[in-house]
Structure formats: structure tokens, C-alpha cells
Scaffold this active site. Structure first.
Site, PDB file in Angstrom:
ATOM      1  N   PRO A  31       0.785  -1.227   0.000  1.00 60.28           N
ATOM      2  CG  PRO A  31      -0.196  -1.161   2.098  1.00 60.28           C
ATOM      3  CD  PRO A  31       0.487  -2.092   1.146  1.00 60.28           C
ATOM      4  CG  ASN A  32      -0.199   4.203   1.430  1.00 57.98           C
ATOM      5  OD1 ASN A  32      -1.225   4.695   0.993  1.00 57.98           O
ATOM      6  ND2 ASN A  32      -0.161   3.606   2.614  1.00 57.98           N
TER       7      ASN A  32
ATOM      8  NE  ARG B  73       4.039   6.566   1.867  1.00 58.11           N
ATOM      9  CZ  ARG B  73       4.298   5.306   2.196  1.00 58.11           C
ATOM     10  NH1 ARG B  73       4.679   4.438   1.267  1.00 58.11           N
ATOM     11  NH2 ARG B  73       4.163   4.910   3.435  1.00 58.11           N
TER      12      ARG B  73
ATOM     13  CE1 TYR C 278       9.056   5.154   2.702  1.00 65.25           C
ATOM     14  CE2 TYR C 278       7.447   6.926   2.986  1.00 65.25           C
ATOM     15  CZ  TYR C 278       7.982   5.712   3.390  1.00 65.25           C
ATOM     16  OH  TYR C 278       7.465   5.064   4.480  1.00 65.25           O
TER      17      TYR C 278
ATOM     18  CG  ASN D 257       8.484  -1.885  -0.035  1.00 65.93           C
ATOM     19  OD1 ASN D 257       7.991  -2.052   1.081  1.00 65.93           O
ATOM     20  ND2 ASN D 257       9.055  -0.750  -0.401  1.00 65.93           N
TER      21      ASN D 257
ATOM     22  CB  ALA E 179       1.711  -0.146   6.335  1.00 63.86           C
TER      23      ALA E 179
ATOM     24  CG  HIS F 150       5.541  -2.367  10.033  1.00 68.46           C
ATOM     25  ND1 HIS F 150       6.900  -2.641  10.065  1.00 68.46           N
ATOM     26  CD2 HIS F 150       5.391  -1.324   9.158  1.00 68.46           C
ATOM     27  CE1 HIS F 150       7.533  -1.783   9.265  1.00 68.46           C
ATOM     28  NE2 HIS F 150       6.636  -0.978   8.705  1.00 68.46           N
TER      29      HIS F 150
ATOM     30  CG  ASP G  85       0.430 -17.624   8.104  1.00 65.83           C
ATOM     31  OD1 ASP G  85       1.510 -17.673   8.727  1.00 65.83           O
ATOM     32  OD2 ASP G  85      -0.687 -17.676   8.658  1.00 65.83           O
TER      33      ASP G  85
ATOM     34  CD  GLU H 275      11.199  -7.484   5.224  1.00 65.12           C
ATOM     35  OE1 GLU H 275      11.741  -8.497   5.731  1.00 65.12           O
ATOM     36  OE2 GLU H 275      10.693  -6.572   5.907  1.00 65.12           O
TER      37      GLU H 275
ATOM     38  CG  HIS I 269      11.469  -2.249   4.029  1.00 62.31           C
ATOM     39  ND1 HIS I 269      10.093  -2.220   4.025  1.00 62.31           N
ATOM     40  CD2 HIS I 269      11.820  -3.421   4.614  1.00 62.31           C
ATOM     41  CE1 HIS I 269       9.624  -3.324   4.590  1.00 62.31           C
ATOM     42  NE2 HIS I 269      10.650  -4.073   4.953  1.00 62.31           N
TER      43      HIS I 269
ATOM     44  CB  SER J 165      12.659   4.372   4.767  1.00 62.67           C
ATOM     45  OG  SER J 165      11.683   3.460   5.260  1.00 62.67           O
TER      46      SER J 165
ATOM     47  NE  ARG K 157      10.322   5.966   8.378  1.00 61.96           N
ATOM     48  CZ  ARG K 157       9.348   5.798   7.473  1.00 61.96           C
ATOM     49  NH1 ARG K 157       9.461   4.845   6.553  1.00 61.96           N
ATOM     50  NH2 ARG K 157       8.281   6.568   7.499  1.00 61.96           N
TER      51      ARG K 157
ATOM     52  NE  ARG L  64       7.339   4.180   9.783  1.00 61.50           N
ATOM     53  CZ  ARG L  64       6.235   4.271   9.021  1.00 61.50           C
ATOM     54  NH1 ARG L  64       5.915   3.292   8.219  1.00 61.50           N
ATOM     55  NH2 ARG L  64       5.476   5.353   9.067  1.00 61.50           N
TER      56      ARG L  64
HETATM   57  C1  DQA Z   1       8.457   1.020   3.576  1.00 58.59           C
HETATM   58  C2  DQA Z   1       8.597   1.168   5.093  1.00 58.59           C
HETATM   59  C3  DQA Z   1       7.278   0.888   5.796  1.00 58.59           C
HETATM   60  O1  DQA Z   1       7.432   1.079   7.194  1.00 58.59           O
HETATM   61  C4  DQA Z   1       6.210   1.835   5.298  1.00 58.59           C
HETATM   62  O2  DQA Z   1       4.966   1.503   5.881  1.00 58.59           O
HETATM   63  C5  DQA Z   1       6.119   1.904   3.829  1.00 58.59           C
HETATM   64  C6  DQA Z   1       7.349   1.900   3.047  1.00 58.59           C
HETATM   65  C7  DQA Z   1       9.744   1.403   2.832  1.00 58.59           C
HETATM   66  O3  DQA Z   1       9.886   1.012   1.683  1.00 58.59           O
HETATM   67  O4  DQA Z   1      10.595   2.112   3.382  1.00 58.59           O
HETATM   68  O5  DQA Z   1       5.039   2.092   3.275  1.00 58.59           O
HETATM   69  O6  DQA Z   1       8.180  -0.350   3.294  1.00 58.59           O
END
Ligand code: DQA
Length: 171
Positions: A24-25, A32, A37, A88, A91, A94, A101, A112, A114, A116, A121, A125
């Protein structure tokens, strides 16, 4: 707008498809919280991944969704097609035990990523419920996290040992 791109293999040999899944996002990258980011968009990341993937013999299929069920469905697809996954989870990282699963079913590389560094942070997170079922985690390098993950997948597919990517041969 959802971002979905796939490369068409152009080389002579068979290319392994790698699913690069985004939660998401992440379609909002570029606007954003640029102080966290950066200004690079997910479309920019997709283009860079496509180009690097072609060099590494990987066909990159990058997708994004805000929907947990859709993301889990894509992990099921990776299981059925036996595809490596770069994810990635944003959110969902977390708190989504359902995503964890699903990822736990996979037997190939699962990286995995990210942009950031979540460990630097807010405290919520600091927990990743997916890290324990990933082959490894790359965080904190901005868009380069995805490039490093692609290189890790390529190494893993070329015989990377469990516990870490294979090292270059000693000279
Ligand atoms: C993220 C880090 C997550 O904590 C956050 O919710 C994101 C982006 C990152 O790529 O740094 O949406 O996954």
C-alpha cells in the site's frame, strides 16, 4: 493509478520471471513524504528494474496494490508458478500475519525490500512479521534497494548458498 509492468524476454535463452510486489501507498512514491522516500516514482523503479533484470537474465513483473488480499493472491501465484519474489510489503510488513503465512509457502528466493530503513524510524516499524520467512532483507538504500534485491535473486538462482548470497569466486 496501479503500476503493473512486465518485460518481454528479448534474449535467446529462457528468462526467469521475478515478481516484484509492492504494497500500500507505494504507487504514491515521488509525491509521498519525499523527505523520507525521495522523488523517484514507482514507474521509475519499474523501468530501472526492467533494465537491470534484462542484464541479469530476469524478466521483471512489477506490481503494486493497496489490497492485502490481492497481494496475497500474487504470492499464491508465485507459489504455483515457482517464481522468485522481491516484495516491499510497505505497512503490511509490520502486522500482516496473513502475508507472512503466504510467503512462508515459497521455496525459492524471497527478498524483502524497503526504501527507508525501518529500524531507524518509529518503533512500530521496528517489527517485521515477514523477515523471518524471507531469504533476506534489504532496507535503507532508497530505490537502489530494489536493484540490490534483483542482484541477490540472480545470485540465489545461480547457486547462492542458504544463509547468504554466493560470494564471487576467489581470485
Ligand atoms: C516502507 C517502510 C514501511 O514502514 C512503510 O509503511 C512503507 C514503506 C519502505 O519502503 O521504506 O510504506 O516499506
Amino acid at each position: 493509478m496501479p503500476v503493473t509492468t512486465a518485460t518481454v524476454p528479448t534474449g535467446t535463452g529462457p528468462m526467469t520471471t521475478v515478481l516484484v510486489l509492492n504494497g500500500p501507498n507505494l504507487q504514491m512514491l515521488g509525491v509521498r513524504q519525499p523527505e523520507i522516500y525521495g522523488s523517484v516514482t514507482l514507474a521509475d523503479i519499474a523501468a530501472t528494474c526492467r533494465d537491470l533484470g534484462a542484464q541479469l537474465g530476469l524478466a521483471v513483473d512489477l506490481r503494486q496494490t493497496d489490497d492485502e488480499g490481492e497481494l496475497i493472491g500474487w504470492v499464491h501465484e508465485a507459489f504455483e508458478r515457482q517464481l522468485p519474489v522481491i516484495i516491499n510489503p510497505a505497512a503490511f510488513t509490520h502486522y500482516s500475519y496473513a502475508l507472512r503465512d503466504a510467503l512462508a509457502m515459497l521455496t525459492g528466493p524471497v527478498i524483502e525490500v524497503h526504501l527507508s530503513n525501518p529500524a531507524a524510524r518509529e518503533s512500530f516499524r521496528h517489527t517485521s512479521v515477514v523477515s523471518a520467512v524471507a531469504s533476506g532483507t534489504i532496507a535503507g538504500f532508497g530505490p537502489q534497494s530494489y536493484e540490490l534485491a534483483l542482484r541477490a535473486v540472480a545470485r540465489q538462482l545461480n547457486g547462492g548458498a542458504p544463509g547468504g548470497p554466493s560470494a564471487p569466486a576467489a581470485t
